[in-house]
Write a protein that holds these residues in place. Structure first.
Motif, mmCIF file in Angstrom:
data_model
loop_
_atom_site.group_PDB
_atom_site.id
_atom_site.type_symbol
_atom_site.label_atom_id
_atom_site.label_comp_id
_atom_site.label_asym_id
_atom_site.label_seq_id
_atom_site.Cartn_x
_atom_site.Cartn_y
_atom_site.Cartn_z
ATOM 1 N N SER A 147 1.035 -1.093 0.036
ATOM 2 C CA SER A 147 0.153 -0.151 0.054
ATOM 3 C C SER A 147 0.785 1.145 0.048
ATOM 4 C CB SER A 147 -0.788 0.071 1.276
ATOM 5 O OG SER A 147 -1.776 -1.093 1.393
ATOM 6 N N VAL A 148 0.778 2.096 -0.964
ATOM 7 C CA VAL A 148 1.727 3.167 -1.080
ATOM 8 C C VAL A 148 0.725 4.444 -1.108
ATOM 9 C CG1 VAL A 148 3.538 4.474 -2.577
ATOM 10 C CG2 VAL A 148 3.166 1.830 -2.769
ATOM 11 N N LEU B 40 9.248 -10.307 -5.152
ATOM 12 C CA LEU B 40 9.280 -9.797 -6.661
ATOM 13 C C LEU B 40 8.098 -9.175 -6.967
ATOM 14 C CD1 LEU B 40 10.279 -13.276 -8.028
ATOM 15 C CD2 LEU B 40 11.746 -11.632 -7.668
ATOM 16 N N PRO B 41 8.378 -8.114 -7.854
ATOM 17 C CA PRO B 41 7.136 -7.058 -8.082
ATOM 18 C C PRO B 41 5.976 -7.944 -8.594
ATOM 19 C CG PRO B 41 9.355 -6.328 -9.210
ATOM 20 C CD PRO B 41 9.599 -7.758 -8.401
ATOM 21 N N GLU B 42 6.352 -9.073 -9.439
ATOM 22 C CA GLU B 42 5.294 -9.708 -9.947
ATOM 23 C C GLU B 42 4.348 -10.553 -8.996
ATOM 24 O OE1 GLU B 42 9.017 -11.999 -10.887
ATOM 25 O OE2 GLU B 42 8.163 -9.855 -11.047
ATOM 26 N N GLU B 43 4.927 -10.672 -7.700
ATOM 27 C CA GLU B 43 4.189 -11.152 -6.825
ATOM 28 C C GLU B 43 3.344 -10.478 -5.793
ATOM 29 O OE1 GLU B 43 7.734 -14.438 -5.335
ATOM 30 O OE2 GLU B 43 7.370 -12.716 -4.177
ATOM 31 N N MET B 44 3.442 -8.988 -5.941
ATOM 32 C CA MET B 44 2.865 -8.052 -5.158
ATOM 33 C C MET B 44 1.550 -7.410 -5.737
ATOM 34 S SD MET B 44 5.104 -8.442 -2.906
ATOM 35 C CE MET B 44 4.764 -7.183 -1.837
ATOM 36 N N LYS B 45 0.576 -7.151 -5.209
ATOM 37 C CA LYS B 45 -0.506 -6.519 -5.540
ATOM 38 C C LYS B 45 -0.113 -4.791 -4.853
ATOM 39 C CE LYS B 45 -5.687 -5.682 -5.400
ATOM 40 N NZ LYS B 45 -5.788 -6.040 -6.887
ATOM 41 N N VAL B 46 -0.248 -4.025 -5.576
ATOM 42 C CA VAL B 46 0.334 -2.698 -5.240
ATOM 43 C C VAL B 46 -0.986 -1.858 -5.293
ATOM 44 C CG1 VAL B 46 1.578 -0.572 -5.701
ATOM 45 C CG2 VAL B 46 2.521 -2.801 -6.047
ATOM 46 N N MET B 47 -1.406 -1.168 -4.066
ATOM 47 C CA MET B 47 -2.627 -0.392 -3.999
ATOM 48 C C MET B 47 -2.156 1.231 -3.731
ATOM 49 S SD MET B 47 -5.083 -2.656 -4.172
ATOM 50 C CE MET B 47 -6.379 -1.483 -3.645
ATOM 51 N N CYS B 48 -2.547 1.961 -4.710
ATOM 52 C CA CYS B 48 -2.045 3.544 -4.517
ATOM 53 C C CYS B 48 -3.386 4.101 -3.847
ATOM 54 C CB CYS B 48 -1.758 3.932 -5.903
ATOM 55 S SG CYS B 48 -0.701 3.031 -6.727
ATOM 56 N N ILE C 136 -2.208 10.857 -6.123
ATOM 57 C CA ILE C 136 -2.092 10.160 -7.199
ATOM 58 C C ILE C 136 -3.177 9.816 -8.184
ATOM 59 C CG2 ILE C 136 -2.316 7.625 -6.391
ATOM 60 C CD1 ILE C 136 0.163 6.991 -7.961
ATOM 61 N N GLY C 137 -3.337 9.665 -9.291
ATOM 62 C CA GLY C 137 -4.393 9.202 -10.274
ATOM 63 C C GLY C 137 -3.923 8.138 -11.417
ATOM 64 N N SER C 138 -4.829 7.675 -11.798
ATOM 65 C CA SER C 138 -4.601 6.536 -12.872
ATOM 66 C C SER C 138 -3.711 7.323 -14.354
ATOM 67 C CB SER C 138 -5.845 5.703 -13.392
ATOM 68 O OG SER C 138 -6.564 6.669 -13.809
ATOM 69 N N GLN D 243 -3.164 -0.838 -8.690
ATOM 70 C CA GLN D 243 -4.458 -0.336 -9.015
ATOM 71 C C GLN D 243 -4.619 0.887 -8.058
ATOM 72 O OE1 GLN D 243 -6.862 -3.778 -7.772
ATOM 73 N NE2 GLN D 243 -8.008 -2.238 -6.642
ATOM 74 N N ILE D 244 -5.472 1.613 -8.329
ATOM 75 C CA ILE D 244 -5.819 2.776 -7.235
ATOM 76 C C ILE D 244 -6.718 2.242 -6.180
ATOM 77 C CG2 ILE D 244 -7.048 5.027 -7.115
ATOM 78 C CD1 ILE D 244 -4.274 5.181 -8.796
ATOM 79 N N GLY D 245 -6.532 2.566 -5.025
ATOM 80 C CA GLY D 245 -7.340 1.965 -3.963
ATOM 81 C C GLY D 245 -8.555 2.987 -3.731
ATOM 82 N N SER D 246 -9.472 2.613 -2.684
ATOM 83 C CA SER D 246 -10.562 3.227 -2.361
ATOM 84 C C SER D 246 -10.442 3.732 -0.994
ATOM 85 C CB SER D 246 -11.792 2.532 -2.844
ATOM 86 O OG SER D 246 -11.886 1.129 -2.269
#
Length: 301
Positions: free
Chosen positions: A192-193, A238-246, A250-252, A268-271
């Motif tokens: 989560s970023v 590894l990057p491909e192992e991670m789900k990254v929530m923004c 920030i926007g898409s 993906q953009i979080g909520s």
């Protein structure tokens, strides 16, 4: 957009939305959440009975302000807004977004050593005009130690002296929000970023457990991607192992999102937190942008 007859506007809010039925009689049944840092002051009101966000105001500033300048703006906003000036809030929860914080596991935490914890984190002693605070972070069995300018602290405590007031470091609501959000996704590992201008906070969780929380400065999007990739490599992820929530600023279609999408296929953009309800007026707010503010309510709920 809502307009309050009880507001004398000296500082124009970047965003103001709210339920026009909200009035002073509602205040004793509500929690006021406040987020403060060197670039912004934000408020939201949550009706405790049904955990519904019914009001939000956002004041953002183009330049980095000194603690004294932020203090003057705080006073102007509160004195110009009769609703905010009430002493009758059920709760007031304040999150401070600063560089000075340290997470200490419960088993080794010593309240007499809080100044040393921050000295180690900062690389220098805590300034004399800062007050050191700490609070326990639910779910992670740790204390968050942080500092706040004394002038902010004393004014807030005096201003809300009839309310139940709690101070947090912003990383605490970000951690709680990230862990609760993790439980809603079928993922083993999530990053989560939370983005700000020139800074971002990273919360890494695995199987709904906190692995890492840290705040970084960056000047270019390439630097942002490098720091995030390097941090994960140190954890052997590894990057491909991670789900990254923004979350955050920030926007898409932003440069930062485009750059990160080169390395993280599951981005993906979080909520906003689904634990809260949102009134009709607040329903269109970009929840990811106010992720820290909304979760300030949930740290102790």
């Amino acid at each position: 957009m809502a307009n309050s007859e009880n507001q004398v506007i000296e500082i124009i809010p970047t965003l103001l939305v709210g339920d026009n039925s909200f009035d002073a009689a509602t205040i004793p049944f509500c929690t006021l959440c406040i987020e403060v840092d060197e670039r912004r002051i934000r408020f939201c009101i949550v009706r405790d009975e049904n955990m519904e966000c019914i009001w939000l105001e956002d004041y953002s500033f183009e330049t980095v302000l000194t603690p004294g300048e932020i203090f003057e703006k705080l006073k102007k906003i509160f004195t110009g807004h009769l609703l905010w000036s009430s002493n009758d809030w059920k709760n007031v929860r304040i999150s401070i977004n600063s560089h000075a914080f340290s997470l200490i596991p419960n088993v080794i935490f010593d309240k007499d050593s809080v100044a040393d914890y921050l000295k180690f984190a900062l690389g220098s002693p805590v300034p004399a005009d800062d007050k050191i605070l700490f609070h326990e972070v639910p779910l992670v069995h740790a204390y968050n130690v942080f500092s706040i300018p004394v002038i902010w602290y004393e004014w807030m405590v005096n201003h809300f002296n009839s309310s139940n007031i709690t101070f947090y470091h912003l990383t605490s609501p970000l951690i709680i929000g990230a862990l609760v959000s993790h439980a809603e996704h079928q993922e083993i590992r999530i990053v989560s970023v939370y983005f700000e201008k020139e800074y971002f906070t990273v919360v890494v969780s695995e199987s709904q457990q906190l692995i890492l929380c840290n705040r970084f400065r960056f000047s270019q999007t390439q630097e942002l991607a490098y720091i995030l990739l390097f941090t994960l490599s140190q954890l052997n992820f590894l990057p491909e192992e991670m789900k990254v929530m923004c979350y955050g600023e920030i926007g898409s279609s932003s440069d930062a999102y485009t750059e990160l999408s080169r390395f993280f296929p599951n981005l993906q953009i979080g909520s906003g937190p689904s634990t809260l309800k949102y009134s009709t007026h607040c329903g269109d707010i970009p929840g990811h942008r106010y992720f820290g503010l909304f979760n300030t309510y949930l740290v102790s709920s």
